[in-house]
Design a protein around this motif. Structure first.
Motif, PDB file in Angstrom:
ATOM      1  N   ASP A  65      -2.533  -0.969   5.262  1.00 54.01           N
ATOM      2  CA  ASP A  65      -2.961  -0.050   4.200  1.00 54.01           C
ATOM      3  C   ASP A  65      -4.362   0.486   4.450  1.00 54.01           C
ATOM      4  N   CYS A  66      -5.357  -0.437   4.464  1.00 49.58           N
ATOM      5  CA  CYS A  66      -6.725   0.080   4.584  1.00 49.58           C
ATOM      6  C   CYS A  66      -7.208   0.104   6.032  1.00 49.58           C
ATOM      7  N   PHE A  67      -6.386  -0.404   6.960  1.00 48.04           N
ATOM      8  CA  PHE A  67      -6.633  -0.274   8.391  1.00 48.04           C
ATOM      9  C   PHE A  67      -7.850  -1.075   8.861  1.00 48.04           C
ATOM     10  N   ALA A  68      -8.225  -2.092   8.079  1.00 47.63           N
ATOM     11  CA  ALA A  68      -9.318  -2.966   8.521  1.00 47.63           C
ATOM     12  C   ALA A  68      -8.795  -3.909   9.590  1.00 47.63           C
ATOM     13  N   GLU A  69      -9.648  -4.268  10.530  1.00 49.68           N
ATOM     14  CA  GLU A  69      -9.238  -5.224  11.558  1.00 49.68           C
ATOM     15  C   GLU A  69      -9.352  -6.636  10.998  1.00 49.68           C
ATOM     16  N   LEU A  70      -8.302  -7.436  11.213  1.00 52.92           N
ATOM     17  CA  LEU A  70      -8.250  -8.771  10.615  1.00 52.92           C
ATOM     18  C   LEU A  70      -8.429  -9.880  11.649  1.00 52.92           C
ATOM     19  N   THR A  71      -8.584  -9.498  12.896  1.00 52.10           N
ATOM     20  CA  THR A  71      -8.632 -10.492  13.979  1.00 52.10           C
ATOM     21  C   THR A  71      -9.738 -11.521  13.772  1.00 52.10           C
ATOM     22  N   ASN A  72     -10.860 -11.071  13.234  1.00 51.71           N
ATOM     23  CA  ASN A  72     -11.990 -11.982  13.106  1.00 51.71           C
ATOM     24  C   ASN A  72     -12.039 -12.727  11.777  1.00 51.71           C
ATOM     25  N   GLU A  73     -11.024 -12.480  10.933  1.00 54.43           N
ATOM     26  CA  GLU A  73     -10.972 -13.195   9.652  1.00 54.43           C
ATOM     27  C   GLU A  73     -10.537 -14.643   9.906  1.00 54.43           C
ATOM     28  N   GLU A  74     -10.779 -15.486   8.901  1.00 52.17           N
ATOM     29  CA  GLU A  74     -10.325 -16.864   9.018  1.00 52.17           C
ATOM     30  C   GLU A  74      -8.832 -16.919   8.700  1.00 52.17           C
ATOM     31  N   PHE A  75      -8.065 -17.544   9.559  1.00 54.42           N
ATOM     32  CA  PHE A  75      -6.627 -17.675   9.318  1.00 54.42           C
ATOM     33  C   PHE A  75      -6.410 -18.924   8.481  1.00 54.42           C
TER      34      PHE A  75
ATOM     35  N   LEU B  36     -10.606   6.967  14.459  1.00 52.48           N
ATOM     36  CA  LEU B  36     -11.055   7.145  13.067  1.00 52.48           C
ATOM     37  C   LEU B  36     -12.545   6.827  12.945  1.00 52.48           C
ATOM     38  N   ASP B  37     -12.965   5.699  13.534  1.00 55.54           N
ATOM     39  CA  ASP B  37     -14.376   5.291  13.463  1.00 55.54           C
ATOM     40  C   ASP B  37     -15.274   6.343  14.125  1.00 55.54           C
ATOM     41  N   GLU B  38     -14.824   6.853  15.271  1.00 55.01           N
ATOM     42  CA  GLU B  38     -15.612   7.865  15.992  1.00 55.01           C
ATOM     43  C   GLU B  38     -15.779   9.130  15.145  1.00 55.01           C
ATOM     44  N   ALA B  39     -14.730   9.455  14.377  1.00 55.67           N
ATOM     45  CA  ALA B  39     -14.792  10.649  13.526  1.00 55.67           C
ATOM     46  C   ALA B  39     -15.566  10.383  12.241  1.00 55.67           C
ATOM     47  N   GLY B  40     -15.846   9.114  11.970  1.00 53.19           N
ATOM     48  CA  GLY B  40     -16.551   8.764  10.742  1.00 53.19           C
ATOM     49  C   GLY B  40     -15.684   8.891   9.504  1.00 53.19           C
ATOM     50  N   ILE B  41     -14.367   8.727   9.675  1.00 55.98           N
ATOM     51  CA  ILE B  41     -13.469   8.801   8.511  1.00 55.98           C
ATOM     52  C   ILE B  41     -12.628   7.523   8.446  1.00 55.98           C
ATOM     53  N   THR B  42     -11.845   7.377   7.367  1.00 60.48           N
ATOM     54  CA  THR B  42     -10.958   6.216   7.237  1.00 60.48           C
ATOM     55  C   THR B  42      -9.520   6.718   7.111  1.00 60.48           C
ATOM     56  N   ARG B  43      -8.581   5.763   7.082  1.00 50.82           N
ATOM     57  CA  ARG B  43      -7.166   6.136   6.979  1.00 50.82           C
ATOM     58  C   ARG B  43      -6.883   6.883   5.666  1.00 50.82           C
ATOM     59  N   LYS B  44      -7.706   6.643   4.659  1.00 44.83           N
ATOM     60  CA  LYS B  44      -7.508   7.319   3.369  1.00 44.83           C
ATOM     61  C   LYS B  44      -7.700   8.828   3.499  1.00 44.83           C
ATOM     62  N   ASP B  45      -8.490   9.244   4.505  1.00 45.60           N
ATOM     63  CA  ASP B  45      -8.753  10.670   4.697  1.00 45.60           C
ATOM     64  C   ASP B  45      -7.635  11.375   5.470  1.00 45.60           C
ATOM     65  N   GLY B  73      -1.337   3.941  12.107  1.00 45.84           N
ATOM     66  CA  GLY B  73      -1.931   4.384  10.844  1.00 45.84           C
ATOM     67  C   GLY B  73      -1.041   5.306  10.032  1.00 45.84           C
ATOM     68  N   GLY B  74       0.274   5.214  10.214  1.00 42.33           N
ATOM     69  CA  GLY B  74       1.172   6.189   9.596  1.00 42.33           C
ATOM     70  C   GLY B  74       1.927   5.725   8.370  1.00 42.33           C
ATOM     71  N   VAL B  75       1.622   4.509   7.863  1.00 43.91           N
ATOM     72  CA  VAL B  75       2.393   3.992   6.723  1.00 43.91           C
ATOM     73  C   VAL B  75       2.187   4.852   5.472  1.00 43.91           C
ATOM     74  N   ASN B  76       3.296   5.223   4.850  1.00 46.07           N
ATOM     75  CA  ASN B  76       3.291   6.054   3.636  1.00 46.07           C
ATOM     76  C   ASN B  76       2.633   7.412   3.825  1.00 46.07           C
ATOM     77  N   LEU B  77       2.760   7.932   5.021  1.00 49.79           N
ATOM     78  CA  LEU B  77       2.292   9.294   5.309  1.00 49.79           C
ATOM     79  C   LEU B  77       3.459  10.070   5.915  1.00 49.79           C
TER      80      LEU B  77
END
Lengths: 154, 399
Positions: A65-75, B36-45, B73-77
């Motif tokens: 959903d928010c596309f955050a990377e989770l690799t470094n989170e605690e499992f 996305l990071d290089e563009a300075g945006i997030t998946r919400k954009d 990054g294509g879920v629900n799009l």
């Protein structure tokens, strides 16, 4: 509408036999290694996205959903308990052969997870949605999906 | 219909390697997240996602697009895969272009991915299944064989010495030494190429690109969104022309010396970009450099001719004489190409489009062409050696 094609029949025909002669060795992935090694230790490992609080079991490298990377989170290790979300009893395999012993497959939400896990349901006569179940572990584990034999009523 | 102006504003690349530990989804995620990071945006954009990947039989997941959706990054799009075999990596940003140019979407995340190491016994075993079941497959054809047939015919027709073709491997593998994603950057001599293992005469091992795992993503935006996000034009490459063309699947009947479908795709792109003179001299002046598809060394030359950048049969000597070196009169494949960076099919052509972007925005680091570059072209080729896909980009401040 239909073209007048006398060749379009169900008659026996000359065939050339073929196949797709490939098979695969899949890498389980960066987070897959963590998940499967957890199974080897009879642990259900999950990961929570800090940004949206969604907990993934099996764990993922990223939050879809928010596309955050989770690799470094605690499992974290989840409790060995889940709820049946849906189930089916299967009588045929994917080749269409009848099974000598039909069995149950289920969608199971492990406690503390926001995602649903697909596995077998065992040692049960009449399952129901909402039933609380627990994993039955194989005697010897080898970092495989079948380290869990199935889930049975808790 | 009035088309809107569309720009690439960022790229993200994984390393290309023989066997990555990551799953295909994880490779896609690395590339998509970086873009996305290089563009300075997030998946919400992001309004829409595009997935480019070649045969399902490489990654070993049928309907690979549905599998890759979350990593890309294509879920629900509105997410869609375009697929033209090896031509996919250039076609995917073309899809991105028309999604935005048409007015449908403003911000599109494009991801090209391939994990070829999954397939056993080899990628060529998977390629065998693209041929006709009745009249070709019983002979066990693979791509090395059919390119050997094409390469021999090309050499015979124009009297091309193998040394001139080998010069492309030396150049591209040498250029790849400067590419951070590269798996096969090598300092070679023409003799090294000529003396490498024979696979199917006249094709030797160093004439060929390596199979690989990798992913490349782009963020594409409408001009309006670029302004709204306050993205500097120094970070933008505009899509000026696109073209694609598919020839008959009867590969045996095509002109083995000249890729007509590449010519048709290129002319479509040149015309769209407003370039009317399609002579090699005019085009080499108008374009600063090119990234044609180079899975085999002779294919770079073949494609340069199809692209009208050199006369028929004349590209090999130009390569041999250094005209197409990174510091030559007309740089070709400054990235290092498929021969040097690696060939994870769809991602490889994605890498070529990324190189055009990076050169035009001055971000190619050690690979930066040592002259002003205003306009570049990337081309890919695929299906059963029958499709040409072309994209032309220009710098963000170029009129």
């Amino acid at each position: 509408m239909l073209p007048k094609r006398r060749t379009m029949t169900d008659a026996p025909t000359h065939e050339v036999r073929g196949g797709f002669p490939v098979h695969f060795h899949y890498t389980v992935g960066i987070v897959g290694e963590i998940f499967f090694n957890g199974l080897k230790e009879r642990k259900l490992l999950a990961v929570t996205c800090k940004e949206c609080s969604k907990t993934y079991f099996p764990p993922r490298m990223y939050c879809e959903d928010c596309f955050a990377e989770l690799t470094n989170e605690e499992f974290k290790t989840l409790e060995q308990e889940g709820t049946v979300e849906s189930f089916t009893k299967t009588y045929k395999d994917h080749r269409g052969n009848s099974l000598s012993e039909p069995y149950y497959l289920a969608l199971i939400k492990i406690k503390g997870s926001d995602t649903v896990f697909f596995h077998k349901l065992i040692n049960v006569d009449e399952p129901n949605i909402g039933m609380i179940v627990k994993p039955v572990w194989s005697e010897t584990t080898k970092a495989s999906l079948f380290d869990i034999i199935g889930f049975e009523p808790a | 219909m009035k088309k809107r102006k569309v720009g690439i504003v960022s790229v993200g690349l994984t390393k290309f390697m023989r066997r990555a530990k990551e799953t295909p989804k994880e490779l896609a995620y690395y590339a998509a997240k970086t873009a996305l990071d290089e563009a300075g945006i997030t998946r919400k954009d992001v309004d829409a996602a595009i997935i480019g990947s070649a045969p399902d039989a490489f990654d070993g997941v049928h309907q690979k697009h549905e599998y890759l959706t979350d990593g890309a990054g294509g879920v629900n799009l509105p997410t869609m895969r375009g697929y033209v075999g090896g031509g996919t990596g250039v076609f995917s940003p073309i899809q991105g272009w028309y999604s935005i140019a048409s007015g449908m979407h403003d911000v599109v995340l494009v991801t090209t991915e391939e994990k070829m190491s999954s397939v056993l016994p080899s990628a060529q075993a998977a390629f065998n299944t693209i041929f006709d079941n009745m009249i070709e497959r019983p002979l066990g054809p693979n791509l090395v064989w059919i390119f050997a047939l094409e390469m021999r015919r090309y050499m015979e027709t124009y009297g091309i010495p193998k040394e001139h073709i080998a010069a492309v491997s030396v150049k591209n593998k040498g250029n790849a030494l400067d590419h951070p994603s590269a798996m096969l950057g090598q300092k070679l001599t023409i003799e090294d190429v000529l003396n490498s293992e024979v696979l199917a005469e006249p094709v030797h091992l160093l004439d060929i690109s390596p199979v690989a795992d990798g992913a490349v993503s782009f963020v594409m935006m409408s001009e309006e969104k670029i302004k709204e996000f306050g993205i500097s034009l120094d970070d933008v490459a505009w899509v000026e022309g696109v073209g694609w063309n598919v020839d008959t699947t009867m590969w045996t009947n095509r002109d083995l010396c000249y890729p007509k479908y590449v010519e048709k795709a290129a002319k479509q792109a040149y015309t769209m970009a407003g370039q009317k003179d399609h002579s090699p001299e005019a085009l080499r002046k108008w374009l600063s450099f090119a990234e044609p598809y180079d899975p085999f060394n002779y294919k770079e030359l073949h494609h340069l001719e199809g692209l009208q950048l050199f006369e028929k049969g004349k590209a090999p000597l130009a390569a041999y004489e250094g005209v197409t070196a990174r510091d030559g009169d007309f740089p070709v494949t400054p990235s290092g190409g498929l021969l040097g960076v690696g060939n994870p099919i769809a991602a490889a052509a994605g890498m070529k489009v990324a190189e055009v972007y990076l050169q035009l925005t001055g971000k190619a680091e050690k690979r930066q062409i040592p002259k002003d570059v205003t306009r570049g072209l990337a081309q890919a080729w695929g299906d059963l050696m029958q499709v040409g896909t072309v994209i032309i980009l220009k710098g963000g401040r170029v009129n």
